[in-house]
Design a protein around this motif. Structure first.
Motif, PDB file in Angstrom:
ATOM      1  N   THR A 243      47.714  15.836  46.781  1.00  0.00           N
ATOM      2  CA  THR A 243      46.567  16.732  46.868  1.00  0.00           C
ATOM      3  C   THR A 243      46.329  17.355  45.501  1.00  0.00           C
ATOM      4  O   THR A 243      47.241  17.451  44.678  1.00  0.00           O
ATOM      5  N   LEU A 244      45.103  17.775  45.275  1.00  0.00           N
ATOM      6  CA  LEU A 244      44.780  18.552  44.083  1.00  0.00           C
ATOM      7  C   LEU A 244      43.505  19.337  44.343  1.00  0.00           C
ATOM      8  O   LEU A 244      42.790  19.101  45.313  1.00  0.00           O
ATOM      9  N   HIS A 245      43.240  20.293  43.459  1.00  0.00           N
ATOM     10  CA  HIS A 245      42.063  21.143  43.613  1.00  0.00           C
ATOM     11  C   HIS A 245      40.890  20.533  42.860  1.00  0.00           C
ATOM     12  O   HIS A 245      40.949  20.327  41.653  1.00  0.00           O
ATOM     13  N   ALA A 246      39.824  20.232  43.578  1.00  0.00           N
ATOM     14  CA  ALA A 246      38.584  19.739  42.997  1.00  0.00           C
ATOM     15  C   ALA A 246      37.499  19.927  44.043  1.00  0.00           C
ATOM     16  O   ALA A 246      37.787  20.080  45.241  1.00  0.00           O
ATOM     17  N   SER A 247      36.258  19.929  43.614  1.00  0.00           N
ATOM     18  CA  SER A 247      35.146  20.242  44.513  1.00  0.00           C
ATOM     19  C   SER A 247      34.300  19.031  44.878  1.00  0.00           C
ATOM     20  O   SER A 247      33.374  19.140  45.677  1.00  0.00           O
TER      21      SER A 247
END
Length: 345
Positions: A243-247
């Motif tokens: 997982t990672l943070h992105a929009s």
């Protein structure tokens, strides 16, 4: 990083008036701000707990029990106390730095999967076509990246999808706080759970994994330069999820390039990303009110894309947008990644 704590057998005595909240499976977070308790449920809704009050005697006694459990001091010189069990993470901050009063945060991560096939459809998490597509991606051993904002449920989706990994394939999970619980969820499967600590960071753990004959490496969250080692592990044929943070799923390659740092050959690493990352999934959360005016949080799959590098070109195909599966025409794309990754039989 917290310290592993072995709780007494008298768990009710250890937690006192907090014990009913600890026992409630639907509660994920218990936060005491020095005055009152706020609880967060599995839908990520926060509410004031009006029926439990913590007095100063209990707060002091509970703090001492936690400190004794990890053999750590807690005072003005050591104002943060952290402890972990197999499914709890406890953080206590001293009143010398928490001016509203000593605060206590308890994060729960229970060893079960909150998502299920039927529940996801009933709650409009995604359509059946989209859900079946993602399941086939796992069954066909594709590397997946789940993105979204904090609290969107990225790890929960990974936990659900990882249940479709072929039963005879070894799975190694890497995380700093136990959330995946793969061995507990699948006790009949070959798995290894690795924990990050001061002696072993994410990059070291990934390199170590490759010596343990993995078929899958499940990295709880990709945050920094460990992305380089993760992509390298995928290049060996190992499969995985992270997982990672992105929009937006189309931003995944740029996000990974930024994490890799400037000392890398950016063009070559970008090509590797498109070559060895197969699927991107965006999970969103949105607050809404029901007919009675109660606030609810809805989680749903917004985007799915496929990455590929073919004929010297990097390609990203958005196949789900706004939760809707867009079925491409295959006639002129036969033999390309569109057919191999979307049609899949």
């Amino acid at each position: 990083m917290g310290h592993q704590m072995q709780l007494q057998e008298e768990k009710e005595e250890f937690f006192g008036v907090l014990y009913p909240l600890i026992q409630e499976d639907d509660i994920t977070d218990i936060d005491f701000n020095g005055r009152e308790i706020w609880i967060t449920d599995a839908s990520n809704c926060r509410n004031l707990c009006k029926n439990i009050q913590l007095d100063s005697d209990f707060v002091e006694q509970f703090t001492q029990r936690v400190a004794n459990g990890v053999s750590k001091p807690f005072n003005r010189q050591h104002p943060v106390l952290e402890a972990e069990t197999d499914w709890l993470r406890i953080t206590i901050v001293h009143e010398s730095v928490a001016l509203s009063g000593r605060c206590i945060c308890i994060r729960k991560s229970l060893p079960y999967v909150r998502l299920s096939y039927d529940r996801m459809l009933a709650e409009h998490y995604c359509s059946e076509d989209v859900l079946n597509l993602l399941i086939r991606c796992v069954e066909n051993r594709m590397n997946m990246v789940i993105i979204g904002e904090p609290g969107s449920g990225k790890t929960e989706l990974c936990k659900f999808l990882s249940g479709y990994i072929p039963r005879d394939e070894r799975v190694i999970t890497i995380e700093d706080t136990p959330e995946w619980h793969y061995s507990s969820l699948h006790p009949d499967r070959d798995s290894v759970e690795m924990r990050i600590n001061k002696q072993m960071d994410y990059s070291q753990a990934i390199r170590t994994c490759l010596r343990l004959n993995p078929k899958w490496i499940m990295l709880s969250e990709t945050r920094s330069k460990e992305i380089v080692h993760l992509i390298e592990s995928y290049s060996t044929g190992v499969k995985g999820m992270t997982t990672l943070h992105a929009s937006d799923v189309r931003k995944i390659p740029d996000r990974m390039l930024n994490m890799a740092g400037t000392e890398r050959d950016a063009r070559r690493f970008e090509n590797d990303i498109y070559s060895f990352i197969d699927v991107g999934v965006l999970v969103r959360r949105r607050q809404q009110e029901d007919v009675f005016g109660n606030r609810q949080v809805r989680r749903y799959i917004d985007q799915v894309c496929f990455f590929a590098r073919e004929h010297g070109e990097n390609q990203c195909k958005l196949v789900v947008d706004g939760g809707v599966l867009m079925v491409p025409e295959y006639g002129e794309r036969r033999g390309t990644y569109y057919e191999s990754k979307v049609a899949m039989g």
